[in-house]
Design a protein around this motif. Structure first.
Motif, short mmCIF file in Angstrom:
data_model
loop_
_atom_site.label_atom_id
_atom_site.label_comp_id
_atom_site.label_asym_id
_atom_site.label_seq_id
_atom_site.Cartn_x
_atom_site.Cartn_y
_atom_site.Cartn_z
N ARG A 21 0.85 -1.19 0.00
CA ARG A 21 0.00 0.00 0.00
C ARG A 21 0.89 1.24 0.00
NH1 ARG A 21 -2.27 -3.71 3.44
NH2 ARG A 21 -4.46 -4.18 3.07
N LEU A 23 1.42 4.98 1.04
CA LEU A 23 0.87 5.79 2.13
C LEU A 23 0.39 7.16 1.67
CD1 LEU A 23 3.34 5.00 5.05
CD2 LEU A 23 1.14 3.93 4.52
N VAL A 64 6.22 7.05 10.13
CA VAL A 64 5.70 5.70 10.30
C VAL A 64 6.07 5.25 11.70
CG1 VAL A 64 5.74 3.33 9.43
CG2 VAL A 64 5.98 5.25 7.84
#
Length: 73
Positions: A21, A23, A64
């Motif tokens: 994915r 971000l 993150v």
């Protein structure tokens, strides 16, 4: 004009697949392994940006971080 942009991806193992994915944008892909998943995500992102403008990307990129959550049984 062609240029390179660095985005951030996360990869999770879901069943038989590795799911990647991005971000910064809502683009996801999958593959049988991590490298295949990332390669498929790269291709999906290139197709996505043919019709969409580049997102505002900060120099430092996204933060993150793990988040600990307390759950009651």
């Amino acid at each position: 004009m062609e240029r390179a942009v660095r985005l951030t991806a996360i990869v999770t193992h879901e069943g038989d697949w590795y799911v990647s994915r991005a971000l910064e944008v809502e683009v996801t892909s999958q593959g049988c392994g991590v490298e295949e998943s990332l390669a498929n995500l790269r291709e999906a992102l290139e197709l996505y940006f043919e019709d969409e403008p580049l997102p505002a990307i900060t120099v430092d990129g996204p933060i993150v971080a793990p988040v600990d959550v307390r759950l009651s049984a």
